[in-house]
Design a protein around this motif. Structure first.
Motif, PDB file in Angstrom:
ATOM      1  N   THR A  49      -0.857  -7.523 -11.298  1.00 28.07           N
ATOM      2  CA  THR A  49      -2.145  -7.898 -11.880  1.00 28.07           C
ATOM      3  C   THR A  49      -3.203  -8.002 -10.791  1.00 28.07           C
ATOM      4  O   THR A  49      -4.326  -7.482 -10.933  1.00 28.07           O
ATOM      5  N   ALA A  50      -2.845  -8.660  -9.690  1.00 31.50           N
ATOM      6  CA  ALA A  50      -3.778  -8.765  -8.579  1.00 31.50           C
ATOM      7  C   ALA A  50      -4.082  -7.389  -7.994  1.00 31.50           C
ATOM      8  O   ALA A  50      -5.235  -7.067  -7.675  1.00 31.50           O
ATOM      9  N   ARG A  61      13.728 -15.092   2.277  1.00 32.08           N
ATOM     10  CA  ARG A  61      12.410 -14.797   2.827  1.00 32.08           C
ATOM     11  C   ARG A  61      11.373 -14.850   1.711  1.00 32.08           C
ATOM     12  O   ARG A  61      11.714 -14.975   0.528  1.00 32.08           O
ATOM     13  N   THR A  62      10.120 -14.772   2.080  1.00 33.16           N
ATOM     14  CA  THR A  62       9.043 -14.776   1.095  1.00 33.16           C
ATOM     15  C   THR A  62       9.252 -13.677   0.068  1.00 33.16           C
ATOM     16  O   THR A  62       9.554 -12.533   0.417  1.00 33.16           O
ATOM     17  N   LEU A 115       6.894  -3.980  -1.312  1.00 36.60           N
ATOM     18  CA  LEU A 115       7.681  -5.149  -1.688  1.00 36.60           C
ATOM     19  C   LEU A 115       6.781  -6.378  -1.786  1.00 36.60           C
ATOM     20  O   LEU A 115       5.824  -6.520  -1.005  1.00 36.60           O
ATOM     21  N   PRO A 116       7.082  -7.307  -2.704  1.00 36.32           N
ATOM     22  CA  PRO A 116       6.237  -8.494  -2.882  1.00 36.32           C
ATOM     23  C   PRO A 116       6.574  -9.585  -1.867  1.00 36.32           C
ATOM     24  O   PRO A 116       6.938 -10.708  -2.218  1.00 36.32           O
ATOM     25  N   VAL A 117       6.440  -9.247  -0.586  1.00 37.80           N
ATOM     26  CA  VAL A 117       6.877 -10.149   0.487  1.00 37.80           C
ATOM     27  C   VAL A 117       5.704 -10.648   1.335  1.00 37.80           C
ATOM     28  O   VAL A 117       5.920 -11.289   2.359  1.00 37.80           O
ATOM     29  N   TYR A 118       4.472 -10.375   0.880  1.00 35.86           N
ATOM     30  CA  TYR A 118       3.294 -10.741   1.654  1.00 35.86           C
ATOM     31  C   TYR A 118       2.419 -11.705   0.857  1.00 35.86           C
ATOM     32  O   TYR A 118       2.251 -11.543  -0.352  1.00 35.86           O
ATOM     33  N   ARG A 119       1.832 -12.676   1.541  1.00 34.43           N
ATOM     34  CA  ARG A 119       0.819 -13.497   0.889  1.00 34.43           C
ATOM     35  C   ARG A 119      -0.370 -12.608   0.537  1.00 34.43           C
ATOM     36  O   ARG A 119      -0.632 -11.606   1.198  1.00 34.43           O
ATOM     37  N   TRP A 120      -1.088 -12.977  -0.508  1.00 33.09           N
ATOM     38  CA  TRP A 120      -2.036 -12.058  -1.093  1.00 33.09           C
ATOM     39  C   TRP A 120      -3.132 -11.557  -0.142  1.00 33.09           C
ATOM     40  O   TRP A 120      -3.504 -10.379  -0.210  1.00 33.09           O
ATOM     41  N   PRO A 121      -3.688 -12.350   0.752  1.00 34.86           N
ATOM     42  CA  PRO A 121      -4.715 -11.786   1.646  1.00 34.86           C
ATOM     43  C   PRO A 121      -4.227 -10.554   2.413  1.00 34.86           C
ATOM     44  O   PRO A 121      -4.976  -9.597   2.599  1.00 34.86           O
ATOM     45  N   GLU A 122      -2.961 -10.560   2.831  1.00 32.73           N
ATOM     46  CA  GLU A 122      -2.396  -9.389   3.499  1.00 32.73           C
ATOM     47  C   GLU A 122      -1.982  -8.330   2.493  1.00 32.73           C
ATOM     48  O   GLU A 122      -2.206  -7.130   2.701  1.00 32.73           O
ATOM     49  N   ALA A 123      -1.384  -8.754   1.385  1.00 25.37           N
ATOM     50  CA  ALA A 123      -0.932  -7.793   0.383  1.00 25.37           C
ATOM     51  C   ALA A 123      -2.093  -6.994  -0.190  1.00 25.37           C
ATOM     52  O   ALA A 123      -1.966  -5.779  -0.420  1.00 25.37           O
ATOM     53  N   ARG A 124      -3.231  -7.629  -0.419  1.00 25.99           N
ATOM     54  CA  ARG A 124      -4.386  -6.912  -0.958  1.00 25.99           C
ATOM     55  C   ARG A 124      -4.732  -5.706  -0.092  1.00 25.99           C
ATOM     56  O   ARG A 124      -5.004  -4.599  -0.597  1.00 25.99           O
ATOM     57  N   GLN A 125      -4.708  -5.891   1.201  1.00 27.49           N
ATOM     58  CA  GLN A 125      -5.038  -4.799   2.116  1.00 27.49           C
ATOM     59  C   GLN A 125      -4.031  -3.654   2.007  1.00 27.49           C
ATOM     60  O   GLN A 125      -4.410  -2.481   2.098  1.00 27.49           O
ATOM     61  N   LEU A 126      -2.751  -3.980   1.799  1.00 29.31           N
ATOM     62  CA  LEU A 126      -1.726  -2.938   1.683  1.00 29.31           C
ATOM     63  C   LEU A 126      -1.910  -2.121   0.412  1.00 29.31           C
ATOM     64  O   LEU A 126      -1.805  -0.889   0.437  1.00 29.31           O
ATOM     65  N   TRP A 127      -2.157  -2.788  -0.709  1.00 33.94           N
ATOM     66  CA  TRP A 127      -2.353  -2.064  -1.965  1.00 33.94           C
ATOM     67  C   TRP A 127      -3.600  -1.183  -1.887  1.00 33.94           C
ATOM     68  O   TRP A 127      -3.587  -0.040  -2.367  1.00 33.94           O
ATOM     69  N   GLN A 128      -4.638  -1.685  -1.273  1.00 32.66           N
ATOM     70  CA  GLN A 128      -5.853  -0.875  -1.116  1.00 32.66           C
ATOM     71  C   GLN A 128      -5.623   0.271  -0.150  1.00 32.66           C
ATOM     72  O   GLN A 128      -6.127   1.381  -0.360  1.00 32.66           O
ATOM     73  N   ARG A 129      -4.840   0.033   0.883  1.00 31.06           N
ATOM     74  CA  ARG A 129      -4.529   1.094   1.833  1.00 31.06           C
ATOM     75  C   ARG A 129      -3.694   2.181   1.160  1.00 31.06           C
ATOM     76  O   ARG A 129      -3.893   3.378   1.410  1.00 31.06           O
ATOM     77  N   ALA A 130      -2.765   1.782   0.295  1.00 27.78           N
ATOM     78  CA  ALA A 130      -1.968   2.766  -0.437  1.00 27.78           C
ATOM     79  C   ALA A 130      -2.868   3.664  -1.277  1.00 27.78           C
ATOM     80  O   ALA A 130      -2.642   4.881  -1.368  1.00 27.78           O
ATOM     81  N   GLU A 131      -3.870   3.097  -1.895  1.00 27.77           N
ATOM     82  CA  GLU A 131      -4.823   3.901  -2.666  1.00 27.77           C
ATOM     83  C   GLU A 131      -5.608   4.832  -1.755  1.00 27.77           C
ATOM     84  O   GLU A 131      -5.783   6.018  -2.063  1.00 27.77           O
TER      85      GLU A 131
END
Length: 295
Positions: free
Chosen positions: A55-56, A45-46, A8-24
């Protein structure tokens, strides 16, 4: 069977980046995100935009597929959406899947100041939206006149990296939507009974999916289309089923649906203090160990 996730797009990007990379790193086939302006219990909420988020994510990853789950006409137009999807496909080097649906009656339906559409009105619009989007993604120049959506010499050059275009996965349960899936889709998406997924006893949930798959096969037959050509995607999290309780629970859950013909299960990445709260360690173990136990 493929195993994918929704972040879900509920995280600011510094945290979200880690989640997308972790998913990979965990080996998920696809990481999707919701394309909404906000969503139900997350409304205050955010919540960030799907296309910038993807894109990011495309620049932060290199192997995992990425996609929307799902985009709808509620606040989109095919001409502008096609341009964004072509750009996403280019940035990701051909890793985008577009989940597309008719939309619902939530906040997105009225955020632009319009009255919420009835189910029939949503179906009428989707019946124009999807064919036009397909055309826009498939050719350099498109002109089409419709009651709700039109394009006048709309350019999409150089087109999609994926040829003839990026895949469209159509979320549909009714007859009109299933016909559109059979005609335009490379995949079909369901989350269960649209009128009561959350209240249905878990033992009855597979029967709903089996019936929907039967109607999808019929829609394909009417268009002389082999239903095996379509991915069959089940988005979990809307029913009382508990596939994230343990690896064994997931294997039982996914096995039941694999026998029916589902080819991809999508699990929500756990979000603390929300309807998608779950044990992250169990979730990650499911990602690494669950698919192997289904083979």
């Amino acid at each position: 069977m493929r195993l994918s996730t929704v972040i879900l797009p509920v995280y600011r990007w510094p945290e979200a980046r880690q989640l997308w990379q972790r998913a990979e790193d965990l080996g998920f086939h696809t990481a999707y995100t919701y394309d909404h302006l906000s969503w139900r219990s997350f409304r205050d909420r955010t919540w960030f935009g799907a296309v910038p988020t993807l894109t990011a994510a495309a620049t932060a990853t290199s192997r995992i597929r990425l996609g929307t789950m799902v985009t709808s006409p509620n606040f989109r137009h095919p001409v502008t959406l096609a341009k964004e999807l072509v750009t996403l496909d280019d940035v990701s080097e051909g890793r985008i899947t577009a989940g597309i649906g008719a939309g619902g009656s939530g906040f997105d339906a009225t955020a632009l100041g319009q009255e919420a559409w009835t189910p029939r009105q949503r179906a009428d619009r989707f019946g124009e939206f999807l064919p036009l989007l397909d055309e826009l993604l498939s050719q350099d120049v498109t002109t089409r006149r419709g009651t709700y959506y039109s394009a006048e010499e709309a350019r999409n050059i150089p087109g999609c990296v994926q040829r003839p275009r990026l895949p469209l996965y159509v979320a549909a349960t009714g007859p009109r939507g299933l016909r559109l899936a059979a005609e335009h889709g490379q995949g079909w998406i369901s989350y269960g009974d649209p009128k009561g997924a959350g209240s249905m006893p878990p033992a009855l949930c597979p029967d709903v999916i089996a019936a929907q798959l039967g109607r999808l096969e019929q829609a394909c037959a009417e268009r002389d289309r082999d239903p095996a050509e379509l991915a069959k995607v089940l988005l979990s999290g809307s029913t009382q089923e508990k596939p994230l309780a343990s690896v064994d629970a997931f294997v039982d859950y996914a096995g039941r649906y694999a026998e029916l013909g589902i080819t991809e299960i999508v699990l929500h990445w756990p979000v603390p203090d929300s309807v998608f709260e779950a044990d992250l360690s169990v979730f990650e173990k499911i990602a690494t160990d669950g698919p192997a136990q289904l083979r």
